[in-house]
Scaffold this motif. Structure first.
Motif, PDB file in Angstrom:
ATOM      1  N   ARG A 195      11.988  -9.011   1.977  1.00 17.65           N
ATOM      2  CA  ARG A 195      10.990  -8.268   2.738  1.00 17.65           C
ATOM      3  C   ARG A 195      11.011  -6.773   2.410  1.00 17.65           C
ATOM      4  NH1 ARG A 195      12.668 -12.263   6.372  1.00 17.65           N
ATOM      5  NH2 ARG A 195      10.968 -13.519   7.240  1.00 17.65           N
ATOM      6  N   THR A 196      11.624  -6.418   1.291  1.00 18.72           N
ATOM      7  CA  THR A 196      11.689  -5.014   0.880  1.00 18.72           C
ATOM      8  C   THR A 196      10.833  -4.785  -0.362  1.00 18.72           C
ATOM      9  OG1 THR A 196      13.942  -4.791   1.738  1.00 18.72           O
ATOM     10  CG2 THR A 196      13.210  -3.131   0.164  1.00 18.72           C
ATOM     11  N   LEU A 197      10.080  -3.689  -0.353  1.00 24.07           N
ATOM     12  CA  LEU A 197       9.240  -3.294  -1.479  1.00 24.07           C
ATOM     13  C   LEU A 197       9.616  -1.871  -1.865  1.00 24.07           C
ATOM     14  CD1 LEU A 197       6.735  -3.834  -3.324  1.00 24.07           C
ATOM     15  CD2 LEU A 197       5.334  -2.878  -1.480  1.00 24.07           C
ATOM     16  N   GLU A 198       9.949  -1.649  -3.145  1.00 23.97           N
ATOM     17  CA  GLU A 198      10.356  -0.329  -3.614  1.00 23.97           C
ATOM     18  C   GLU A 198       9.523   0.082  -4.818  1.00 23.97           C
ATOM     19  OE1 GLU A 198      14.485  -0.737  -4.502  1.00 23.97           O
ATOM     20  OE2 GLU A 198      15.098  -0.827  -2.394  1.00 23.97           O
ATOM     21  N   ASP A 199       9.541   1.403  -5.112  1.00 30.85           N
ATOM     22  CA  ASP A 199       8.784   1.907  -6.260  1.00 30.85           C
ATOM     23  C   ASP A 199       9.676   2.282  -7.436  1.00 30.85           C
ATOM     24  OD1 ASP A 199       9.979   4.258  -5.421  1.00 30.85           O
ATOM     25  OD2 ASP A 199       8.130   5.443  -5.440  1.00 30.85           O
ATOM     26  N   GLY A 200      10.972   1.983  -7.347  1.00 28.68           N
ATOM     27  CA  GLY A 200      11.880   2.298  -8.441  1.00 28.68           C
ATOM     28  C   GLY A 200      12.295   3.748  -8.493  1.00 28.68           C
ATOM     29  N   TYR A 201      11.889   4.535  -7.485  1.00 23.50           N
ATOM     30  CA  TYR A 201      12.254   5.955  -7.478  1.00 23.50           C
ATOM     31  C   TYR A 201      12.878   6.315  -6.132  1.00 23.50           C
ATOM     32  CZ  TYR A 201      11.937  11.009  -8.187  1.00 23.50           C
ATOM     33  OH  TYR A 201      12.230  12.341  -8.314  1.00 23.50           O
ATOM     34  N   GLU A 202      12.090   6.739  -5.162  1.00 16.98           N
ATOM     35  CA  GLU A 202      12.647   7.149  -3.878  1.00 16.98           C
ATOM     36  C   GLU A 202      12.120   6.337  -2.701  1.00 16.98           C
ATOM     37  OE1 GLU A 202      11.723  11.271  -3.479  1.00 16.98           O
ATOM     38  OE2 GLU A 202      13.471  11.934  -4.625  1.00 16.98           O
ATOM     39  N   LEU A 203      11.019   5.649  -2.893  1.00 13.68           N
ATOM     40  CA  LEU A 203      10.338   5.016  -1.768  1.00 13.68           C
ATOM     41  C   LEU A 203      10.819   3.588  -1.553  1.00 13.68           C
ATOM     42  CD1 LEU A 203       8.103   5.673   0.288  1.00 13.68           C
ATOM     43  CD2 LEU A 203       6.488   4.575  -1.271  1.00 13.68           C
ATOM     44  N   SER A 204      11.154   3.262  -0.308  1.00 19.18           N
ATOM     45  CA  SER A 204      11.565   1.913   0.060  1.00 19.18           C
ATOM     46  C   SER A 204      10.836   1.523   1.338  1.00 19.18           C
ATOM     47  CB  SER A 204      13.079   1.849   0.276  1.00 19.18           C
ATOM     48  OG  SER A 204      13.480   0.548   0.671  1.00 19.18           O
ATOM     49  N   CYS A 205      10.222   0.336   1.327  1.00 22.34           N
ATOM     50  CA  CYS A 205       9.413  -0.099   2.465  1.00 22.34           C
ATOM     51  C   CYS A 205       9.868  -1.464   2.959  1.00 22.34           C
ATOM     52  CB  CYS A 205       7.937  -0.191   2.073  1.00 22.34           C
ATOM     53  SG  CYS A 205       7.222   1.348   1.444  1.00 22.34           S
ATOM     54  N   ASP A 206       9.901  -1.623   4.283  1.00 16.88           N
ATOM     55  CA  ASP A 206      10.115  -2.927   4.897  1.00 16.88           C
ATOM     56  C   ASP A 206       8.743  -3.554   5.125  1.00 16.88           C
ATOM     57  OD1 ASP A 206      12.894  -2.677   5.009  1.00 16.88           O
ATOM     58  OD2 ASP A 206      12.796  -1.591   6.918  1.00 16.88           O
ATOM     59  N   ILE A 207       8.584  -4.808   4.704  1.00 14.04           N
ATOM     60  CA  ILE A 207       7.293  -5.478   4.759  1.00 14.04           C
ATOM     61  C   ILE A 207       7.253  -6.465   5.921  1.00 14.04           C
ATOM     62  CG2 ILE A 207       5.681  -6.951   3.497  1.00 14.04           C
ATOM     63  CD1 ILE A 207       6.055  -4.111   2.367  1.00 14.04           C
ATOM     64  N   SER A 208       6.159  -6.441   6.655  1.00 17.98           N
ATOM     65  CA  SER A 208       5.971  -7.383   7.757  1.00 17.98           C
ATOM     66  C   SER A 208       4.483  -7.687   7.901  1.00 17.98           C
ATOM     67  CB  SER A 208       6.536  -6.801   9.063  1.00 17.98           C
ATOM     68  OG  SER A 208       5.858  -5.603   9.409  1.00 17.98           O
ATOM     69  N   LYS A 209       4.171  -8.626   8.787  1.00 18.98           N
ATOM     70  CA  LYS A 209       2.787  -8.992   9.106  1.00 18.98           C
ATOM     71  C   LYS A 209       1.968  -9.285   7.846  1.00 18.98           C
ATOM     72  CE  LYS A 209       2.855  -6.514  13.476  1.00 18.98           C
ATOM     73  NZ  LYS A 209       2.225  -5.488  14.338  1.00 18.98           N
ATOM     74  N   VAL A 210       2.541 -10.114   6.991  1.00 19.56           N
ATOM     75  CA  VAL A 210       1.875 -10.470   5.733  1.00 19.56           C
ATOM     76  C   VAL A 210       0.823 -11.542   5.993  1.00 19.56           C
ATOM     77  CG1 VAL A 210       2.188 -11.409   3.415  1.00 19.56           C
ATOM     78  CG2 VAL A 210       3.942  -9.921   4.415  1.00 19.56           C
ATOM     79  N   ARG A 211      -0.341 -11.345   5.414  1.00 15.84           N
ATOM     80  CA  ARG A 211      -1.392 -12.351   5.503  1.00 15.84           C
ATOM     81  C   ARG A 211      -2.046 -12.501   4.140  1.00 15.84           C
ATOM     82  NH1 ARG A 211      -6.875 -12.473   9.305  1.00 15.84           N
ATOM     83  NH2 ARG A 211      -7.629 -14.490   8.553  1.00 15.84           N
ATOM     84  N   ARG A 212      -2.319 -13.745   3.765  1.00 16.86           N
ATOM     85  CA  ARG A 212      -3.036 -13.991   2.516  1.00 16.86           C
ATOM     86  C   ARG A 212      -4.306 -14.776   2.803  1.00 16.86           C
ATOM     87  NH1 ARG A 212      -0.842 -16.182  -3.350  1.00 16.86           N
ATOM     88  NH2 ARG A 212      -2.881 -16.185  -4.368  1.00 16.86           N
TER      89      ARG A 212
END
Length: 208
Positions: free
Chosen positions: A66-83
């Motif tokens: 559930r983690t999304l990063e940009d390979g530099y400084e930004l790290s995000c926790d992911i929730s409420k995913v809908r497709r």
């Protein structure tokens, strides 16, 4: 990347979109490193930062649970995913430089190993399907570079009053546009003409 820049952060998760209240879950893509060009898969994290510095996020996404990063400084926790079809929406709670921001994200799924963000296609390293591009062309980037080089030779080497020369110059401009839209640049600042070559755009790239 300066976290205070809403534009850069929004580009990371792609804009503001309507968010639907859903159960928490990971993004519908396998864990891994996703890049805009497979040729940079061989670079480790330190090499990427050394080459691209705070623009690394233009070329890289890292999904880990559930983690999304940009390979530099930004790290995000992911929730409420809908497709819904190819559209993937989610809530990203991102932290960088001591600040936290919540952004509604939107990715477009291409297949199980690739997605599009603001017109750029990110494909998982180590996946091996045919290269896919937002411009819809089947030709991979290396092929476009070869076509550009051929057209450039014919444009520069032909007679100025020969229609074939004009045609070659027109072809060259078309290939140049395709490459720049794919995030490639020709030459770096301070290089002489004979040193310039096509490469994934970085901080010191010449941008026409």
């Amino acid at each position: 990347m300066r976290f205070a820049s809403t534009m850069l952060l929004s580009a990371f998760v792609t804009g503001l979109s309507a968010l639907h209240a859903l159960a928490d879950g990971p993004l519908p893509f396998p864990d891994g490193r996703y890049v805009t060009d497979q040729s940079i898969c061989g670079l480790d994290s330190a090499e990427m930062v050394d080459r691209y510095a705070d623009t690394t996020g233009r070329f890289v996404r890292i999904i880990q649970g559930r983690t999304l990063e940009d390979g530099y400084e930004l790290s995000c926790d992911i929730s409420k995913v809908r497709r819904s079809g190819s559209d993937v929406t989610f809530l990203a709670t991102c932290a960088a430089e001591g600040e936290t921001k919540r952004i509604n994200g939107h990715y477009v799924a291409i297949d199980e190993d690739a997605f599009a963000v603001s017109g750029s296609v990110f494909r998982r390293c180590a996946s091996t399907p045919q290269e896919t591009h937002a411009d819809g062309l089947d030709a991979d980037t290396d092929e476009i570079i070869e076509l550009y080089a051929d057209a450039n030779d014919r444009c520069r080497g032909g007679s100025g009053d020969d229609p074939r020369t004009l045609g070659a110059c027109g072809e060259r401009e078309e290939y140049f546009t395709i490459l720049t839209k794919r995030g490639w640049c020709y030459g770096r600042e301070g290089e002489a003409g004979f040193q310039m070559e096509w490469h994934v755009c970085g901080p010191n790239s010449v941008r026409d």
